[in-house]
Structure formats: C-alpha cells, structure tokens
Motif scaffolding. Structure first.
Motif, PDB file in Angstrom:
ATOM      1  N   UNK A   9       0.803  -1.221   0.000  1.00  0.00           N
ATOM      2  CA  UNK A   9       0.000   0.000   0.000  1.00  0.00           C
ATOM      3  C   UNK A   9       0.840   1.278   0.000  1.00  0.00           C
ATOM      4  N   UNK A  10       2.159   1.120   0.065  1.00  0.00           N
ATOM      5  CA  UNK A  10       3.022   2.311   0.057  1.00  0.00           C
ATOM      6  C   UNK A  10       3.456   2.608  -1.372  1.00  0.00           C
ATOM      7  N   UNK A  11       3.017   3.750  -1.876  1.00  0.00           N
ATOM      8  CA  UNK A  11       3.374   4.126  -3.247  1.00  0.00           C
ATOM      9  C   UNK A  11       4.826   4.591  -3.303  1.00  0.00           C
ATOM     10  N   UNK A  12       5.399   4.565  -4.485  1.00  0.00           N
ATOM     11  CA  UNK A  12       6.789   5.010  -4.667  1.00  0.00           C
ATOM     12  C   UNK A  12       6.983   6.458  -4.205  1.00  0.00           C
ATOM     13  N   UNK A  13       5.941   7.264  -4.363  1.00  0.00           N
ATOM     14  CA  UNK A  13       6.052   8.686  -4.003  1.00  0.00           C
ATOM     15  C   UNK A  13       5.868   8.923  -2.504  1.00  0.00           C
ATOM     16  N   UNK A  14       5.520   7.893  -1.733  1.00  0.00           N
ATOM     17  CA  UNK A  14       5.328   8.067  -0.290  1.00  0.00           C
ATOM     18  C   UNK A  14       3.869   8.213   0.117  1.00  0.00           C
ATOM     19  N   UNK A 104      10.894   6.836  -3.325  1.00  0.00           N
ATOM     20  CA  UNK A 104      11.683   8.074  -3.379  1.00  0.00           C
ATOM     21  C   UNK A 104      12.405   8.379  -2.072  1.00  0.00           C
ATOM     22  N   UNK A 105      12.009   7.731  -0.968  1.00  0.00           N
ATOM     23  CA  UNK A 105      12.708   7.961   0.297  1.00  0.00           C
ATOM     24  C   UNK A 105      14.164   7.518   0.211  1.00  0.00           C
ATOM     25  N   UNK A 106      14.507   6.673  -0.794  1.00  0.00           N
ATOM     26  CA  UNK A 106      15.893   6.234  -0.961  1.00  0.00           C
ATOM     27  C   UNK A 106      16.706   7.239  -1.775  1.00  0.00           C
ATOM     28  N   UNK A 107      16.038   8.287  -2.232  1.00  0.00           N
ATOM     29  CA  UNK A 107      16.689   9.256  -3.118  1.00  0.00           C
ATOM     30  C   UNK A 107      17.146  10.469  -2.301  1.00  0.00           C
ATOM     31  N   UNK A 108      18.378  10.875  -2.506  1.00  0.00           N
ATOM     32  CA  UNK A 108      18.925  11.996  -1.723  1.00  0.00           C
ATOM     33  C   UNK A 108      18.343  13.346  -2.099  1.00  0.00           C
ATOM     34  N   UNK A 127       3.181  13.854   1.055  1.00  0.00           N
ATOM     35  CA  UNK A 127       4.319  13.243   0.366  1.00  0.00           C
ATOM     36  C   UNK A 127       5.616  13.574   1.098  1.00  0.00           C
ATOM     37  N   UNK A 128       5.828  14.846   1.392  1.00  0.00           N
ATOM     38  CA  UNK A 128       7.096  15.242   2.020  1.00  0.00           C
ATOM     39  C   UNK A 128       7.215  14.681   3.444  1.00  0.00           C
ATOM     40  N   UNK A 129       6.122  14.741   4.195  1.00  0.00           N
ATOM     41  CA  UNK A 129       6.153  14.199   5.559  1.00  0.00           C
ATOM     42  C   UNK A 129       6.482  12.704   5.521  1.00  0.00           C
ATOM     43  N   UNK A 130       5.791  11.966   4.674  1.00  0.00           N
ATOM     44  CA  UNK A 130       5.953  10.512   4.646  1.00  0.00           C
ATOM     45  C   UNK A 130       7.347  10.091   4.172  1.00  0.00           C
ATOM     46  N   UNK A 131       7.852  10.764   3.135  1.00  0.00           N
ATOM     47  CA  UNK A 131       9.190  10.409   2.647  1.00  0.00           C
ATOM     48  C   UNK A 131      10.246  10.653   3.721  1.00  0.00           C
ATOM     49  N   UNK A 132      10.121  11.780   4.435  1.00  0.00           N
ATOM     50  CA  UNK A 132      11.090  12.066   5.519  1.00  0.00           C
ATOM     51  C   UNK A 132      10.943  11.048   6.638  1.00  0.00           C
ATOM     52  N   UNK A 133       9.713  10.691   6.943  1.00  0.00           N
ATOM     53  CA  UNK A 133       9.445   9.727   8.016  1.00  0.00           C
ATOM     54  C   UNK A 133      10.124   8.382   7.707  1.00  0.00           C
TER      55      UNK A 133
END
Ligand code: SF4
Ligand code: SF4
Length: 155
Positions: A9-14, A104-108, A127-133
């Motif tokens: 359920x986790x999309x690539x974009x977070x 994308x969380x693996x992307x710097x 998106x930004x909150x989830x990727x940082x999390x």
C-alpha cells in the motif's frame, strides 16, 4: 495488518494508497447507479426543456461530465501492484525503477524533485512528511506515523 500489506500500500512517491479517495471508494458505484436511474426515466429530455420549473437543469451537461468523472474515479489496486494511480505513465515510478529504488525515500534529492509537481495541489504535505518519516525512522511500521493524505486534512 497482514504480512506485506504495508509495502503493497506504500506508493513510490510516499503516499499511502489506503488513504486515497480513489481507492476502494463507494461513490463510483453510487454514481453509476444514479446515471442508470436517470437514463431509465430519460431525465436528459426533461432537463433540456427550458422551463421556469427546474431552471437549474440547464446545467445538466456539466453535471453529466462530473457524473462520468465520479464513475471512472475508482481504483481497485494500489500504486505498487497496479503500476500507477492514473492512466498516464507515472514519471515517479519510472524514475524509481530506473534507479533501482523501492521508493523516493531512498533518493537523496526528493525535497527538490520536480516530478512531484502534479501531487502538490492535493498531497504535497503528505508526500514530504511521509518520505522524511521513512528515510529517518525506517520502513517497518512507518504507516502508523503517516500524515493524512490531503493537504486540507489535519494531523
Ligand atoms: S502512480 Fe505515481 S503519483 Fe500515483 S501513487 Fe504511484 S508513485 Fe504516486
Ligand atoms: S529523482 Fe528521486 S525523488 Fe524524484 S522521482 Fe526520481 S527517485 Fe523520486
């Protein structure tokens, strides 16, 4: 939650697909039933007559456009298993796959990534909150700490 469900359920974009208004929605089915009901009584002919009774129905074609959009708004599979959340190929999925990333969380450089432009109007904060999390605290169990999906929803 069954094993593997969080990742599915986790999309690539977070985004978390279970929160998405398209995913397992009830409105597409109801909109289809409403369309059928209105067609059965030929409501379009009724609406097309200029009359002081029900003058709001002069907008009926606009209503039908919205009704069709509601009918086609459903999505039975998440981003990861369904290969995207719209009929357009998703640049974010393509980019992650090319780079060999799970998301994308693996992307710097995700904070500055222009590929998120299409998500900004409704989901930028999520998106930004989830990727940082995920980047900071790891993937396992991250969804319990996710932000609501839409910008207008509160934490
Ligand atoms: S298709 Fe693209 S924008 Fe849509 S949820 Fe998946 S990664 Fe995000
Ligand atoms: S450049 Fe990075 S953040 Fe942007 S879509 Fe590709 S992997 Fe995701």
């Amino acid at each position: 939650m069954r094993e593997g469900e969080e990742k599915e359920l986790t999309a690539y974009c977070g985004l978390y697909c279970a929160d998405c208004i398209h995913f397992q929605n009830k409105h597409s089915k109801l909109a289809g039933q409403l369309k059928e009901t209105l067609e059965n009584i030929d409501f379009q002919s009724y609406a097309s007559v200029k009359s002081p009774f029900g003058s709001e129905f002069q907008q009926y074609d606009v209503f039908l456009t919205v009704l069709e959009a509601l009918i086609s708004h459903s999505c039975s599979e998440g981003c990861r298993t369904g290969e995207g959340c719209s009929e357009e190929p998703c640049q974010i999925i393509q980019c992650c796959k090319e780079k060999g990333y799970e998301g994308c969380w693996e992307c710097g450089t995700f904070e500055a990534c222009e590929k998120f432009e299409c998500l900004k109007p409704r989901c930028e904060a999520s998106v930004m909150h989830n990727l940082k999390e995920i980047r900071e605290n790891g993937f396992e169990g991250w969804s319990k700490r996710r932000r609501p999906i839409y910008n207008w929803q509160q934490m």
